[in-house]
Structure formats: C-alpha cells, structure tokens
Design a protein around this motif. Structure first.
Motif, mmCIF file in Angstrom:
data_model
loop_
_atom_site.group_PDB
_atom_site.id
_atom_site.type_symbol
_atom_site.label_atom_id
_atom_site.label_comp_id
_atom_site.label_asym_id
_atom_site.label_seq_id
_atom_site.Cartn_x
_atom_site.Cartn_y
_atom_site.Cartn_z
ATOM 1 N N VAL A 51 37.056 -19.318 -13.620
ATOM 2 C CA VAL A 51 37.314 -20.284 -14.688
ATOM 3 C C VAL A 51 35.974 -20.819 -15.175
ATOM 4 O O VAL A 51 34.922 -20.482 -14.631
ATOM 5 N N THR A 52 35.996 -21.672 -16.187
ATOM 6 C CA THR A 52 34.747 -22.262 -16.678
ATOM 7 C C THR A 52 34.522 -23.628 -16.046
ATOM 8 O O THR A 52 35.473 -24.277 -15.595
ATOM 9 N N THR A 53 33.279 -24.055 -16.049
ATOM 10 C CA THR A 53 32.975 -25.389 -15.533
ATOM 11 C C THR A 53 33.668 -26.450 -16.391
ATOM 12 O O THR A 53 34.156 -27.446 -15.871
ATOM 13 N N SER A 54 33.760 -26.207 -17.694
ATOM 14 C CA SER A 54 34.429 -27.151 -18.599
ATOM 15 C C SER A 54 35.901 -27.319 -18.229
ATOM 16 O O SER A 54 36.439 -28.425 -18.285
ATOM 17 N N GLU A 55 36.553 -26.208 -17.863
ATOM 18 C CA GLU A 55 37.959 -26.294 -17.458
ATOM 19 C C GLU A 55 38.109 -27.135 -16.194
ATOM 20 O O GLU A 55 38.988 -27.994 -16.116
ATOM 21 N N VAL A 56 37.247 -26.910 -15.215
ATOM 22 C CA VAL A 56 37.325 -27.677 -13.966
ATOM 23 C C VAL A 56 37.117 -29.167 -14.251
ATOM 24 O O VAL A 56 37.849 -30.018 -13.735
ATOM 25 N N LEU A 57 36.140 -29.483 -15.090
ATOM 26 C CA LEU A 57 35.889 -30.880 -15.449
ATOM 27 C C LEU A 57 37.120 -31.494 -16.105
ATOM 28 O O LEU A 57 37.551 -32.595 -15.749
ATOM 29 N N SER A 58 37.708 -30.772 -17.049
ATOM 30 C CA SER A 58 38.870 -31.256 -17.790
ATOM 31 C C SER A 58 40.076 -31.473 -16.875
ATOM 32 O O SER A 58 40.727 -32.518 -16.930
ATOM 33 N N TRP A 59 40.387 -30.501 -16.024
ATOM 34 C CA TRP A 59 41.550 -30.598 -15.144
ATOM 35 C C TRP A 59 41.440 -31.756 -14.162
ATOM 36 O O TRP A 59 42.438 -32.247 -13.656
#
Length: 80
Positions: A51-59
C-alpha cells in the motif's frame, strides 16, 4: 546516523531484511492490524503490505508520519 541513511544503506546494515513481520499482525474485517516494532518506518510498513504511505496515514488518522512509535497499532486495508 541512521536517520540520514538511505533505505538501501539501512537494508545493508541489517542484512537486507526489514523489521516488518507478519507475526506482528492481527485481523479485523477488511483490515489487518499491524503492531509497530522498534525500527519500523512508515515506508517499510507500507511497502511490506503493498500500500502507499498516504493510505496508511489516512486509514489511521495520522498527520505526521514521524509520530509512529513502537507498540502503536496501525490499520492496513487488505489487498484483494
């Protein structure tokens, strides 16, 4: 200083293995719960799960990626 090393330099210094491990995960519906370990970076975790770092941050409602710490639980959406 480790914080100034590139990813490849860090990998070489630990024998090419990241500290991210499936053993540190639990399941919760469409998410996997990952327990952050000492030395993990957001980039390492995201790469491991595809996954992307942005996705992890968002979730996880995180605004500053530097604030992840050992013992913290992160939700990672399962890939289909």
């Amino acid at each position: 200083d480790v914080s100034k090393m590139s990813y490849s330099e860090k990998q070489a210094s630990v024998g090419g293995q990241t500290s991210v491990s499936k053993a540190a995960t639990e399941s919760e519906g469409e998410f996997v719960i990952y327990s952050v370990r000492q030395g993990d970076t957001l980039w390492d975790i995201a790469k491991f799960f595809g996954v992307t770092t942005s996705e992890v941050l968002s979730w996880n409602g995180i605004t500053d990626p530097k604030k992840i710490k050992a013992g913290q639980k992160l939700k990672i959406r399962r890939k289909s």
